[in-house]
Every structure is written in structure tokens, then in C-alpha cells.
Scaffold this motif. Structure first.
Motif, PDB file in Angstrom:
ATOM      1  N   PRO A 172      40.154  20.710   1.580  1.00  0.00           N
ATOM      2  CA  PRO A 172      38.792  21.215   1.366  1.00  0.00           C
ATOM      3  C   PRO A 172      38.398  22.201   2.473  1.00  0.00           C
ATOM      4  CG  PRO A 172      38.866  18.832   1.144  1.00  0.00           C
ATOM      5  CD  PRO A 172      40.183  19.239   1.711  1.00  0.00           C
TER       6      PRO A 172
ATOM      7  N   ARG B 203      35.982  24.880   1.534  1.00  0.00           N
ATOM      8  CA  ARG B 203      34.745  25.510   1.091  1.00  0.00           C
ATOM      9  C   ARG B 203      33.580  24.540   1.210  1.00  0.00           C
ATOM     10  NH1 ARG B 203      37.008  28.145  -4.575  1.00  0.00           N
ATOM     11  NH2 ARG B 203      37.937  30.034  -3.693  1.00  0.00           N
ATOM     12  N   PRO B 204      32.349  25.032   1.197  1.00  0.00           N
ATOM     13  CA  PRO B 204      31.186  24.126   1.215  1.00  0.00           C
ATOM     14  C   PRO B 204      31.034  23.424  -0.132  1.00  0.00           C
ATOM     15  CG  PRO B 204      30.480  26.410   1.019  1.00  0.00           C
ATOM     16  CD  PRO B 204      31.961  26.450   1.281  1.00  0.00           C
ATOM     17  N   ILE B 205      30.343  22.296  -0.119  1.00  0.00           N
ATOM     18  CA  ILE B 205      30.134  21.543  -1.350  1.00  0.00           C
ATOM     19  C   ILE B 205      29.283  22.352  -2.315  1.00  0.00           C
ATOM     20  CG2 ILE B 205      28.078  20.348  -0.470  1.00  0.00           C
ATOM     21  CD1 ILE B 205      29.061  17.872  -2.010  1.00  0.00           C
ATOM     22  N   ARG B 206      29.588  22.220  -3.601  1.00  0.00           N
ATOM     23  CA  ARG B 206      28.893  22.985  -4.632  1.00  0.00           C
ATOM     24  C   ARG B 206      28.235  22.054  -5.646  1.00  0.00           C
ATOM     25  NH1 ARG B 206      33.068  28.017  -5.996  1.00  0.00           N
ATOM     26  NH2 ARG B 206      33.223  28.828  -3.858  1.00  0.00           N
TER      27      ARG B 206
ATOM     28  N   GLY C  88      30.169  18.989  -7.003  1.00  0.00           N
ATOM     29  CA  GLY C  88      30.276  17.894  -6.053  1.00  0.00           C
ATOM     30  C   GLY C  88      28.962  17.148  -5.871  1.00  0.00           C
TER      31      GLY C  88
ATOM     32  N   VAL D  36      33.752  15.743  -5.537  1.00  0.00           N
ATOM     33  CA  VAL D  36      33.226  16.440  -4.364  1.00  0.00           C
ATOM     34  C   VAL D  36      34.197  17.521  -3.892  1.00  0.00           C
ATOM     35  CG1 VAL D  36      32.541  16.159  -1.958  1.00  0.00           C
ATOM     36  CG2 VAL D  36      31.867  14.454  -3.653  1.00  0.00           C
ATOM     37  N   ASP D  37      35.494  17.234  -3.912  1.00  0.00           N
ATOM     38  CA  ASP D  37      36.483  18.162  -3.359  1.00  0.00           C
ATOM     39  C   ASP D  37      37.053  19.133  -4.389  1.00  0.00           C
ATOM     40  OD1 ASP D  37      36.231  17.144  -0.829  1.00  0.00           O
ATOM     41  OD2 ASP D  37      37.875  15.713  -1.060  1.00  0.00           O
TER      42      ASP D  37
ATOM     43  N   ASP E 230      35.579  21.612  -6.045  1.00  0.00           N
ATOM     44  CA  ASP E 230      35.135  22.983  -5.760  1.00  0.00           C
ATOM     45  C   ASP E 230      35.335  23.375  -4.302  1.00  0.00           C
ATOM     46  OD1 ASP E 230      34.363  23.421  -8.350  1.00  0.00           O
ATOM     47  OD2 ASP E 230      32.320  22.691  -8.051  1.00  0.00           O
ATOM     48  N   ARG E 231      35.709  22.443  -3.469  1.00  0.00           N
ATOM     49  CA  ARG E 231      35.876  22.761  -2.046  1.00  0.00           C
ATOM     50  C   ARG E 231      37.286  23.239  -1.716  1.00  0.00           C
ATOM     51  NH1 ARG E 231      34.391  18.359   1.916  1.00  0.00           N
ATOM     52  NH2 ARG E 231      34.418  20.174   3.303  1.00  0.00           N
TER      53      ARG E 231
ATOM     54  N   TRP F 136      40.837  25.393  -2.144  1.00  0.00           N
ATOM     55  CA  TRP F 136      41.175  26.756  -2.544  1.00  0.00           C
ATOM     56  C   TRP F 136      42.018  26.761  -3.819  1.00  0.00           C
ATOM     57  CZ3 TRP F 136      38.933  30.941  -0.769  1.00  0.00           C
ATOM     58  CH2 TRP F 136      39.485  32.196  -1.055  1.00  0.00           C
TER      59      TRP F 136
END
Length: 394
Positions: free
Chosen positions: A66, A68-71, A74, A136-137, A139-140, A142
């Protein structure tokens, strides 16, 4: 991008030995990752890996880490996981209430049969909670990897588990209707008639369809699915799995109608009707997404509204209906005792209003009591043992 003995990534900001990469089949992809399908590392920005002569990496970051920030997916996933956690606790409470026995065990109506709806509610809430937290992970990372696979797997399991909970609730309702009839009249329902044979084969048919749905959608290779491969996400296995879910739903509906026919219930239980209609939304969404890639819940670019409103929400509402009915309805043994007490009280009332045969004559006229008749006071003469003609000796 290549230049002599070097390969470049991140717009030429990072370079790697082309000979080493080709020797171990590493490829630099347009999303600035380097992979040979056994390992994958990030190669952009602050992620600067170094490859050595044996093909291994140091100072590397895996593609499924992970970063990226949570979206939105998530955040809503955490909310869904919390809701499933609450449903899990309520399922345990319902199991404690309805799983108790207050009457001697009966071979015909086993205690475990009443517990199965709550077992499946527990399973559904558990897998839904795991799927929500693993979202949660998704979208975080790559590149989709382990987190996405777990998220999608446990999400898909919620449907056959929820269908099983609805089926067991329907079957248990029919079983209790039979139990009430047998308790009132032991010979009312035979165990060798057409009704009993149908009820024997119904669970086999339902669980066959439900298992095939589970087998085709879950027990398969998931790496191509994690990469959002359109040919895999909409292949024949997912399409057949969604159709088998519909067949399991139809089996439940037919079993419910057959039970109403045999047990002569005046109206359909609201809990069965509502839960069947709600879960049909999820089944329809599964069918649509297995044929149409643009709305597929397994697609990386899928809109979170699809998976949560049409995927998770119907399962949450269906389980909530089952749990609410469990909270409102009494334990089966206690309800059976209550019905017995009502029948006993009714019988006692009928007995008390029946005329007393001892106090009526042949034609229903009241007999005169011997107490109202005059008694004879004269005693029969006694024998004179003394010879002096004594009478009425006391």
C-alpha cells in the motif's frame, strides 16, 4: 525505454542493466513496475530498486504494497466491516436464544436443525467483515495483489452463505409448522408420503446448486482476476456460477410454496418473502456483471457504488431481516409449550361447561336429592334376648 546496455523507467529517471533484466525475464511496464510474474517491484519516484547479478532486488518495494492514500472503496469497506461485525454479534445472540432446548430431544426434529440458520448468519457476517477490511488496501496498492484477491474472494462468498441462511430459515419454518401439527395430532403427517420425500430431496438440490456456484466462482486461479483480465472476469465459469445462484434461489421459493401447500398456512411469513426479494438484487447484479465487464465488481476501475449498493447492501439487509425475526420470535420449544398450555386450558374450559350426568335424569331432568327426602326414624324391632320384652334398646 532502452539505451545500449540500459533500460529506463519513470520517464528516464531510473535505469537498469538490460542484460540482467533480460536474463531473468524482467520487463519494465508502462505503469513503471518491473516484473517477471514471480516478483514485481515499483520503479518510480522515491522507489528506486537495485537489481544485482543473481536477479534479486534490494531497496525494493513490492507492487502490492500500500503506497497510496485510502480512498472511497476503503472507507466504505471499513463501514461495511463494522456493520458486519455488529451482525456477527447479533447472530451469536440469536443462536444462544434459539439454540436452547426446553423439551426432550426428538429424533424427528433435531436441535441442530434450528441452529443452522444462525450458523450461516455467523459465516456470512464473518466473511463480509473480512472482505470489508481487506477492501482498505485495494485502492492503496499500485498493482492489485493479495489484498484484492482476499477482498474479492470473501465478497463472492457472502452470496452463497447468505443464500444458505435464507434456505435454512425457510426449511426451519416449514419444519416447525410440521412439528406443531405433530404435537397436536401425532398421526397428522406421515413420514413415508410424497410430502416427506419432497422435503428429503429439496436440501440436496439446493446445496448442489449453491455448491456449484461457490465452486465455479471461488475455487479457481485468481492472479488473472486481480489484473482485471476482461476475458477471465466474464468467462463461462463466472456466468455459470451466477446462473446456479439463481437456481438455488428458485429452489428456495419452490420449497416455500410446497410447504405452504402441505401445512395450510394462511399467509406467507414476511421474513421469508422480504429476504428472498432483497437477495434477488444481489443475484441479478452478479448475473449482469458476469456478462457485462463495465459493471463487473471484480474490475479494478469499478465504481464503489456498484459493489456496495448492489453487492454488500442486499446481503446486509437480508441478514438483518433474519436476525430481526429471530429477535421478535420466541424459542421454538417455548412456543410449543405455550400452544400446549392453550390447548389444555381450552379443554379444561370445555370440560367444565359440560353438564354433570350424575345430577340429571334420563331425559335431562334434574333428579331429586336423597338429602331432601324424609328419613325414617323408626328402627326395626330388636330381638328380645332377655325375655322381659325390652324394645328399642340403644
Amino acid at each position: 525505454m532502452a539505451d545500449g546496455g540500459w533500460l529506463y523507467s519513470d520517464g528516464g529517471r531510473q535505469r537498469f542493466n538490460a542484460t540482467t533484466l533480460k536474463q531473468y525475464d524482467y520487463v519494465i511496464y508502462p505503469n513503471n513496475t518491473i516484473s517477471n510474474y514471480s516478483s514485481c517491484v515499483l520503479a518510480f519516484g522515491g522507489y528506486i530498486p537495485t537489481v544485482i547479478g543473481n536477479g534479486s532486488w534490494y531497496n525494493s518495494t513490492g507492487c502490492d504494497t500500500p503506497v497510496r492514500p485510502i480512498r472511497t472503496r476503503g472507507i466504505v469497506g471499513i463501514v461495511a466491516a463494522i456493520i458486519f461485525g455488529v451482525l456477527l454479534v447479533l447472530s451469536l445472540v440469536a443462536l444462544n436464544k434459539h439454540g436452547k432446548s426446553f423439551l426432550p430431544a426428538e429424533k424427528r426434529f433435531r436441535l441442530v436443525g434450528r441452529r443452522w440458520p444462525w450458523y450461516w448468519c455467523i459465516i456470512t457476517a464473518s466473511v463480509g467483515m473480512i472482505s470489508g477490511f481487506t477492501a482498505v488496501d485495494v485502492d492503496r496498492v499500485w498493482v492489485l495483489g493479495t489484498a484484492a484477491i482476499f477482498h474479492f474472494i470473501f465478497y463472492l462468498v457472502t452470496l452463497p452463505a447468505c443464500l444458505s441462511a435464507i434456505w435454512e430459515m425457510t426449511r426451519n419454518w416449514a419444519s416447525f409448522e410440521e412439528r406443531k401439527g405433530v404435537d397436536e395430532d401425532f398421526a397428522r403427517y406421515r413420514q413415508d408420503d410424497l410430502r416427506s420425500k419432497i422435503e428429503f430431496y429439496e436440501p440436496l438440490l439446493f446445496y448442489l446448486f449453491n455448491f456449484l456456484s461457490f465452486f465455479l466462482s471461488i475455487l479457481r486461479a485468481w492472479n488473472p482476476i486481480a489484473r482485471s483480465n476482461v476475458n477471465v472476469i466474464t468467462d463461462g465459469r463466472f456466468q455459470a456460477s451466477s446462473i446456479f445462484s439463481l437456481l438455488a434461489w428458485i429452489t428456495t421459493v419452490v420449497a416455500h410454496l410446497i410447504a405452504r401447500h402441505y401445512y395450510k398456512t394462511r399467509k406467507a411469513p414476511w421474513k421469508i418473502t422480504i429476504s428472498l426479494l432483497i437477495i434477488l438484487i444481489r443475484i441479478a447484479f452478479n448475473i449482469g456483471s458476469s456478462f457485462n465487464y463495465s459493471i463487473s465488481q471484480l474490475r479494478y476501475q469499478a465504481t464503489p457504488a456498484y459493489i456496495y449498493c448492489l453487492g454488500y447492501l442486499p446481503v446486509i439487509l437480508a441478514i438483518s431481516v433474519i436476525l430481526y425475526s429471530g429477535w421478535k420470535e420466541p424459542n421454538e420449544d417455548q412456543e410449543l409449550l405455550r400452544l400446549r398450555n392453550i390447548r389444555i386450558a381450552t379443554l379444561d374450559q370445555e370440560m367444565s361447561t359440560m353438564p354433570d350426568r350424575k345430577s340429571t335424569g334420563k331425559h335431562g331432568t334434574e333428579r331429586k336429592s336423597h338429602a331432601n327426602q324424609s328419613r325414617r326414624t323408626n328402627r326395626p324391632p330388636t330381638h328380645d334376648y332377655w325375655g322381659d320384652n325390652r324394645e328399642n334398646l340403644v
